[in-house]
Design an enzyme around this catalytic site. Structure first.
Site, short mmCIF file in Angstrom:
data_model
loop_
_atom_site.label_atom_id
_atom_site.label_comp_id
_atom_site.label_asym_id
_atom_site.label_seq_id
_atom_site.Cartn_x
_atom_site.Cartn_y
_atom_site.Cartn_z
N GLY A 22 8.74 -0.82 -2.64
CA GLY A 22 9.03 -1.74 -0.54
C GLY A 22 10.10 -2.18 -0.94
O GLY A 22 10.53 -3.08 -1.52
N SER A 23 9.51 -2.37 0.47
CA SER A 23 9.58 -4.04 0.96
C SER A 23 9.67 -5.23 0.83
O SER A 23 10.73 -6.07 0.68
CB SER A 23 9.94 -4.26 2.57
OG SER A 23 10.24 -3.10 3.45
#
Length: 615
Positions: free
Chosen positions: A305-306
């Site tokens: 993810g981020s």
């Protein structure tokens, strides 16, 4: 008187035979002499000519070579505190040949061991052609319990010394340490990885046993027992327990299914803590499924993810395509990605590079990655260790999944920029962030204290410093992880919230991340918190990394920084907090006096929390 004539001559009477005593004595003497010669010859044959054969036959019946048990090496944490120790125990065994036909002895043994008589009888009958078997369910038991049974004097029942592994920290360190089997051989974790180092060499001695199997004489020491070597891990049991405790609290609060936390020493790569939930008690592994044994921090593959965004920004900075102040228009809050859309949480409008990290803009990093050639971006991420094992040496460590750029589809590079289309382990994320905090130098993680792993420069030191300052804004007001802030320290980090993949797509279940470094001015710790499948309906909480995982980081790091005597790098904030605390104490002073007076009443103008403290 008449005389009758007979034909022929009259027979003369035979003379009486003479008894030859001397001859007979000589015959008997000769026979005895011959027997003596045979006996002497046989004795010579037994004692001199064929001695070895008959000695082996005698030894096979009475002389035995028995092992001398030895202890396994102790495992300690970095401060010498025991994590795994071996304690002497006793194992009961019996001679099936002796007991198979002794119903009375079997009945006494069954009563003494609380075993069903029919069960014990069946077990002994299966080994009735053997001379040795362990008493069922009575191997590696308390020595006092074993001696009580031996004291009963049941024929054919004996005990022998063995060693059993104990883990004082239990579930908190179970996934790191692993466990040993009934024969004291490592099966999981560090116990398996260093089994040869930890295992001692059993000794051996010759003894004489009587017909009942009892040792009546120790004949010779063939080989002295050598205990296993001790092992000092890089783990700090205090920080390990903090990580385990806070991770467990987070899972209970969020209703999540599982979680992992990894803490690395930035400069050395030493693993200071590695906690996983659900856990198990490695002192008693029966009843635990194999799925519970795995160390999720090194075996489970997740899309990061981020937490990938700082690396995407670092690639753009290193390539000279952007600077920290380069501005990007992220309106209207989404950008095409093939037939899909890449969207932000909301429309952030115009952001500079730092703002992209601060607000965690998917659109912003998508625009950055399109400035980079596929081959260069692929090579950059591989330098940080994605797609290969970290080299920690932990059994079963996964290498991750990272497709070569030649097999990227039209949407792969854009989704890679914000942490999809790649699968990594929590340890790989922690190592990548440690490289950012170590001035761009990546160090191979290690579980052994003092072991110097391989290091390599993966990023320019100046670029690493720029990315660190950008990540610092994430934990400051306006960022996505203010709950990760630690009083008195600057914290650099990044949140992540990735959807879980299932059946070739994505479901509405999430993985909450926070990866951070502290203190920013001289990074000491790299920590990653992964919480899998938090329940967004639990207590009105959200499933985002800034809400679920960031507080775990803050609470663990607050304790770790204090335990390791790391000086603060944000003195101004610390002094301001101390001044505010003193002011609060000063305001509370009259209330202390009021509580000492039974007739005092709480003024109506007090704030609600202070009214609750008043009598």
């Amino acid at each position: 008187m008449k005389f009758i004539r007979t034909s022929g001559t009259a027979k003369k009477p035979r003379p009486r035979a003479h008894f030859d005593l001397r001859g007979r004595l000589m015959l008997v003497g000769g026979a005895l002499a011959l027997c003596s010669v045979v006996l002497v010859g046989r004795a010579v044959d037994l004692q001199l000519i064929d001695n070895a054969f008959y000695q082996r036959q005698a030894d096979a019946r009475f002389l035995r070579e028995v092992p001398i048990p030895t202890s396994r090496g102790m495992i300690t944490d970095r401060n010498g505190e025991p994590l795994a120790v071996s304690s002497p125990v006793e194992s009961l065994w019996l001679n099936p040949q002796q007991l198979a036909d002794d119903a009375a002895a079997l009945a006494r043994l069954a009563e003494a061991t609380d075993l069903p008589l029919d069960y014990l009888t069946r077990q002994v009958s299966q080994y009735k052609d053997k001379e040795f078997m362990y008493v069922p369910r009575h191997r590696r038991i308390n020595p006092s319990a074993a001696q009580k049974i031996i004291a009963l004097g049941i024929p054919g029942v004996f005990s022998q010394r063995e060693f059993r592994r104990f883990y004082p920290q239990g579930e908190a360190v179970a996934h790191v340490l692993g466990f040993t089997n009934i024969d004291d051989r490592g099966q999981e974790g560090i116990e398996l990885a260093f089994d040869e180092w930890l295992s001692g060499t059993p000794g051996a001695q010759k003894v004489i046993r009587d017909r009942q199997g009892r040792i009546v004489e120790h004949v010779d020491l063939l080989r002295a027992a050598e205990p296993g070597k001790d092992l000092t891990l890089s783990i700090d049991r205090r920080i390990q327990f903090l990580a385990y405790r806070e991770l467990r609290s987070a899972l209970l609060e969020s209703g999540a299914g599982s979680g992992s936390a990894v803490i690395l020493d930035v400069a050395t790569g030493e693993v200071l803590a590695m906690a996983n939930l659900p856990s198990y008690n490695n002192n008693r592994i029966s009843g635990s499924g194999r799925d519970t044994y795995r160390n999720r921090a090194v075996t489970d593959l997740l899309e990061p993810g981020s937490t990938m965004k700082p690396l995407t920004v670092a690639a753009g900075l290193e390539a000279g395509k952007i600077t920290p102040s380069t501005r990007f228009d992220t309106s209207p809050g989404w950008i095409p990605n093939g037939r899909f859309r890449t969207t932000d949480f909301r429309n952030y409008g115009v952001l500079d590079t730092t703002g992209i990290i601060t607000k965690s803009s998917n659109v912003g990093v998508s625009k950055i990655v399109h400035m980079l050639p596929d081959r260069e971006f692929d090579a950059f991420l591989r330098r940080f260790g994605f797609g290969r094992s970290t080299g920690s040496g932990f059994p079963g460590e996964a290498a991750g999944l990272f497709p070569d750029y030649t097999r990227w589809s039209g949407t792969t590079k854009q989704t890679l920029s914000y942490g999809y289309s790649v699968s990594v382990t929590p340890l790989q994320i922690a190592r990548a962030y440690a490289a950012l905090g170590n001035g761009g130098v990546a160090v191979t993680p290690t579980f052994v204290k003092g072991h110097v792993g391989e290091s390599e420069r993966v990023l320019d030191e100046q670029v690493a410093g720029q990315v660190m300052r950008m990540m610092q804004t994430v934990t400051e007001p306006g960022g996505t992880a203010t709950r990760a802030a630690v009083l008195g320290y600057h914290v650099a980090g990044k949140t992540g919230t990735a959807r879980r993949s299932a059946g070739g797509g994505y479901e509405r279940r999430y993985i909450a991340y926070f990866a951070g470094l502290v203190p920013v001015d001289n990074p000491r710790f790299s920590m990653v918190v992964v919480i899998n499948d938090p329940d967004p309906t639990r207590g009105g909480s959200t499933y985002g990394g800034g809400f679920v995982s960031a507080p775990v980081f803050a609470r663990v790091m607050e304790g770790a920084l204090r335990l390791m005597d790391v000086p603060p790098d944000d003195i101004d904030t610390w002094l301001a907090a101390q001044s505010a605390a003193e002011a609060r104490r000063a305001r509370n002073t009259p209330q202390v006096a009021a509580r000492a007076t039974p007739t005092a009443a709480a003024p109506a103008s007090l704030p609600q929390p202070l009214q609750e403290l008043a009598p």
